[in-house]
Motif scaffolding. Structure first.
Motif, PDB file in Angstrom:
ATOM      1  N   GLU A  53       0.833  -1.211   0.000  1.00  8.39           N
ATOM      2  CA  GLU A  53       0.000   0.000   0.000  1.00  8.39           C
ATOM      3  C   GLU A  53       0.869   1.263   0.000  1.00  8.39           C
ATOM      4  O   GLU A  53       0.586   2.237  -0.701  1.00  8.39           O
ATOM      5  CB  GLU A  53      -0.929  -0.040   1.235  1.00  8.39           C
ATOM      6  CG  GLU A  53      -2.176   0.795   1.110  1.00  8.39           C
ATOM      7  CD  GLU A  53      -2.814   0.709  -0.286  1.00  8.39           C
ATOM      8  OE1 GLU A  53      -3.057   1.785  -0.849  1.00  8.39           O
ATOM      9  OE2 GLU A  53      -3.030  -0.416  -0.816  1.00  8.39           O
ATOM     10  N   ARG A  56       2.141   1.904  -3.448  1.00  9.61           N
ATOM     11  CA  ARG A  56       1.102   2.433  -4.351  1.00  9.61           C
ATOM     12  C   ARG A  56       0.848   3.904  -4.065  1.00  9.61           C
ATOM     13  O   ARG A  56       0.735   4.718  -4.982  1.00  9.61           O
ATOM     14  CB  ARG A  56      -0.200   1.644  -4.198  1.00  9.61           C
ATOM     15  CG  ARG A  56      -0.141   0.351  -4.946  1.00  9.61           C
ATOM     16  CD  ARG A  56      -1.501  -0.228  -5.274  1.00  9.61           C
ATOM     17  NE  ARG A  56      -1.285  -1.618  -5.636  1.00  9.61           N
ATOM     18  CZ  ARG A  56      -1.303  -2.622  -4.782  1.00  9.61           C
ATOM     19  NH1 ARG A  56      -1.569  -2.419  -3.510  1.00  9.61           N
ATOM     20  NH2 ARG A  56      -1.067  -3.848  -5.194  1.00  9.61           N
ATOM     21  N   GLN A  57       0.777   4.242  -2.763  1.00  8.16           N
ATOM     22  CA  GLN A  57       0.504   5.649  -2.411  1.00  8.16           C
ATOM     23  C   GLN A  57       1.595   6.585  -2.924  1.00  8.16           C
ATOM     24  O   GLN A  57       1.330   7.743  -3.210  1.00  8.16           O
ATOM     25  CB  GLN A  57       0.395   5.783  -0.893  1.00  8.16           C
ATOM     26  CG  GLN A  57      -1.016   5.491  -0.420  1.00  8.16           C
ATOM     27  CD  GLN A  57      -1.134   5.498   1.085  1.00  8.16           C
ATOM     28  OE1 GLN A  57      -0.220   5.912   1.791  1.00  8.16           O
ATOM     29  NE2 GLN A  57      -2.256   5.002   1.577  1.00  8.16           N
ATOM     30  N   ASP A  59       3.095   6.206  -5.699  1.00  7.43           N
ATOM     31  CA  ASP A  59       3.123   6.080  -7.166  1.00  7.43           C
ATOM     32  C   ASP A  59       4.326   5.302  -7.694  1.00  7.43           C
ATOM     33  O   ASP A  59       4.767   5.526  -8.830  1.00  7.43           O
ATOM     34  CB  ASP A  59       3.104   7.472  -7.843  1.00  7.43           C
ATOM     35  CG  ASP A  59       1.723   8.077  -7.788  1.00  7.43           C
ATOM     36  OD1 ASP A  59       0.752   7.289  -7.728  1.00  7.43           O
ATOM     37  OD2 ASP A  59       1.627   9.313  -7.775  1.00  7.43           O
TER      38      ASP A  59
END
Ligand code: ADP
Length: 212
Positions: A53, A56-57, A59
């Motif tokens: 996570e 992903r946060q 990028d």
């Protein structure tokens, strides 16, 4: 480019990439290190890179290239590499502390593995025993070395000393004292004190560099 882990290796790498104009995002889970690098690179963030996570946060999946510069914490190095692979990063470089670690990193998705301590140890071994000034192993059995011009090459053109046919090596560059490197040709005449760049099979360049 994403660089994960700001130890000695990752830190130098990120700074060098930035100096060469690359846009670099650096990640480390130690806030004081991230703080230290925040002015030297484009983006720096605190993150545990074993957490999908968090990646992903930030990028991370949008980057094409990543370097995993985590060494000692095997679990974090392996997990991070496999997550980057799952996220579809197309070019993953990973640092390993030994060959076994390197093999695991390749299995979990690293495209390139580097073994800095191991490689530097091998390189220094060549430098401390002989006359070589530098040694680069290009492949298992092929090397490029920097060495002082041996007497057999001095004051005659390279084709006259028959360096290639006698010793199996090619002199590719030469440096006179106080000057820069230039290409060597068959007509180049080395003098005492000149430095040569020589390529060839490892044992042949070693033998050539050991000539007095
Ligand atoms: P070097 O030998 O190059 O100094 P280290 O292995 O000591 O390399 O440093 C690796 C860096 O990776 C350390 O700064 C550490 O904080 C960071 N690191 C380790 N685990 C994680 C993780 N899970 N997430 C982000 N950074 C990590």
């Amino acid at each position: 480019m994403v660089v994960i882990g700001l130890g000695r290796f990752g830190g130098s790498l990120a700074q060098e990439l930035t100096r060469h104009g690359s846009e670099v995002l650096v990640l480390d889970n130690r806030p004081h290190l991230v703080q230290q690098f925040s002015d030297a690179v484009t983006h720096a963030a605190v993150a545990d890179t074993t957490d999908p996570e968090a990646l992903r946060q930030l990028d991370v999946p949008g980057f094409r290239r990543a370097v995993v510069a985590i060494g000692d914490d095997l679990e974090a190095s392996i997990l991070t590499t496999s997550l980057l692979s799952d996220l579809g990063i197309s070019c993953i470089w990973a640092k390993a502390t030994n060959r076994q670690h390197g093999r695991i990193l390749e299995r979990v998705g690293a495209h390139y593995v580097v073994l800095p301590e191991h490689d530097m140890g091998e390189r220094v071994a060549h430098l401390v025993t002989g006359r070589m000034l530098d040694y680069i192993q290009v492949e298992d059995d092929y090397a490029i070395v920097k060495t002082r011009a041996p007497n057999i090459t001095v004051d005659q053109p390279l084709n006259g000393s028959r360096v290639r046919s006698k010793y199996g090596v090619t002199v590719v560059g030469i440096k006179r004292p106080g000057e820069g490197f230039t290409h060597a040709t068959q007509d180049t005449v080395p003098h005492h004190g000149d430095i040569l760049i020589v390529s060839g099979r490892s044992h042949e360049v070693e033998r050539f560099a050991d000539l007095t």
